[in-house]
Design a protein around this motif. Structure first.
Motif, PDB file in Angstrom:
ATOM      1  N   GLN A 172       0.833  -1.203   0.000  1.00 22.95           N
ATOM      2  CA  GLN A 172       0.000   0.000   0.000  1.00 22.95           C
ATOM      3  C   GLN A 172       0.868   1.254   0.000  1.00 22.95           C
ATOM      4  O   GLN A 172       0.522   2.246  -0.658  1.00 22.95           O
ATOM      5  CB  GLN A 172      -0.939   0.000   1.207  1.00 22.95           C
ATOM      6  CG  GLN A 172      -2.040  -1.031   1.107  1.00 22.95           C
ATOM      7  CD  GLN A 172      -2.818  -1.159   2.402  1.00 22.95           C
ATOM      8  OE1 GLN A 172      -2.255  -1.531   3.441  1.00 22.95           O
ATOM      9  NE2 GLN A 172      -4.106  -0.856   2.346  1.00 22.95           N
ATOM     10  N   ILE A 173       1.980   1.225   0.706  1.00 22.76           N
ATOM     11  CA  ILE A 173       2.893   2.366   0.734  1.00 22.76           C
ATOM     12  C   ILE A 173       3.462   2.590  -0.668  1.00 22.76           C
ATOM     13  O   ILE A 173       3.528   3.717  -1.157  1.00 22.76           O
ATOM     14  CB  ILE A 173       4.032   2.132   1.756  1.00 22.76           C
ATOM     15  CG1 ILE A 173       3.478   1.869   3.161  1.00 22.76           C
ATOM     16  CG2 ILE A 173       5.017   3.296   1.732  1.00 22.76           C
ATOM     17  CD1 ILE A 173       2.566   2.925   3.704  1.00 22.76           C
ATOM     18  N   LYS A 174       3.857   1.508  -1.338  1.00 25.41           N
ATOM     19  CA  LYS A 174       4.375   1.615  -2.700  1.00 25.41           C
ATOM     20  C   LYS A 174       3.306   2.153  -3.649  1.00 25.41           C
ATOM     21  O   LYS A 174       3.606   2.958  -4.541  1.00 25.41           O
ATOM     22  CB  LYS A 174       4.907   0.262  -3.166  1.00 25.41           C
ATOM     23  CG  LYS A 174       6.195  -0.124  -2.448  1.00 25.41           C
ATOM     24  CD  LYS A 174       6.580  -1.572  -2.562  1.00 25.41           C
ATOM     25  CE  LYS A 174       6.772  -2.118  -3.917  1.00 25.41           C
ATOM     26  NZ  LYS A 174       7.350  -3.484  -3.919  1.00 25.41           N
ATOM     27  N   ASP A 175       2.053   1.751  -3.458  1.00 23.43           N
ATOM     28  CA  ASP A 175       0.948   2.283  -4.270  1.00 23.43           C
ATOM     29  C   ASP A 175       0.836   3.798  -4.100  1.00 23.43           C
ATOM     30  O   ASP A 175       0.634   4.527  -5.074  1.00 23.43           O
ATOM     31  CB  ASP A 175      -0.376   1.636  -3.885  1.00 23.43           C
ATOM     32  CG  ASP A 175      -0.514   0.199  -4.364  1.00 23.43           C
ATOM     33  OD1 ASP A 175       0.199  -0.201  -5.306  1.00 23.43           O
ATOM     34  OD2 ASP A 175      -1.357  -0.532  -3.787  1.00 23.43           O
ATOM     35  N   GLU A 176       0.960   4.269  -2.866  1.00 28.05           N
ATOM     36  CA  GLU A 176       0.858   5.713  -2.578  1.00 28.05           C
ATOM     37  C   GLU A 176       1.998   6.482  -3.239  1.00 28.05           C
ATOM     38  O   GLU A 176       1.794   7.577  -3.769  1.00 28.05           O
ATOM     39  CB  GLU A 176       0.851   5.962  -1.069  1.00 28.05           C
ATOM     40  CG  GLU A 176      -0.393   5.471  -0.370  1.00 28.05           C
ATOM     41  CD  GLU A 176      -1.621   6.300  -0.683  1.00 28.05           C
ATOM     42  OE1 GLU A 176      -1.500   7.518  -0.931  1.00 28.05           O
ATOM     43  OE2 GLU A 176      -2.724   5.722  -0.674  1.00 28.05           O
TER      44      GLU A 176
END
Length: 136
Positions: A30-34
């Protein structure tokens, strides 16, 4: 159950810092998506690796008050030797790795992220950038 994100982490790459709102149950994917979203969708999350600094690396990164160039070079070299070696798996959860409010992570991209398509898989460790944080 509340899904508000009141905490944030800082994710650093070279001279960039991404401030990402998080909750303890967020995954590193999710952090990489952001980060990808903040960069307009490129690079894709599959072209990123996240790292958690070791306690000794974050302590050595704060040594900037020395005015002697030689000693600063030695401190930078020592800091480079203490940077994290292994990326965090995408499905790992922030709380499982004790990542809390205002913590710092590092992100690296595939070296060819600007020229390669999202279908290409990075091959080998040489395909990835080194962790490099530029101090102002």
């Amino acid at each position: 159950m509340s899904t508000t994100r009141e905490d944030y982490i800082r994710v650093k790459r070279r001279s960039q810092t991404f401030f990402i709102h998080t909750s303890p149950s967020d995954t590193f994917a999710q952090i990489k998506d952001e980060i990808s979203l903040a960069m307009g969708g490129r690079p894709s999350p599959s072209k990123m690796r996240l790292y958690i600094p070791t306690s000794s690396s974050s302590a050595s990164n704060n040594q900037t008050s020395n005015s002697d160039d030689k000693e600063m070079g030695e401190a930078a070299s020592a800091a480079a030797n203490m940077l994290p070696k292994d990326p965090i798996p995408d499905m790992a959860i922030l709380s499982d790795h004790n990542v809390t409010n205002d913590d710092v992570l590092y992100v690296t991209f595939v070296k060819s992220w600007e020229s390669s398509g999202d279908d290409e898989e990075p091959e080998g460790e040489d395909a990835w950038e080194e962790i490099e944080i530029v101090k102002p």
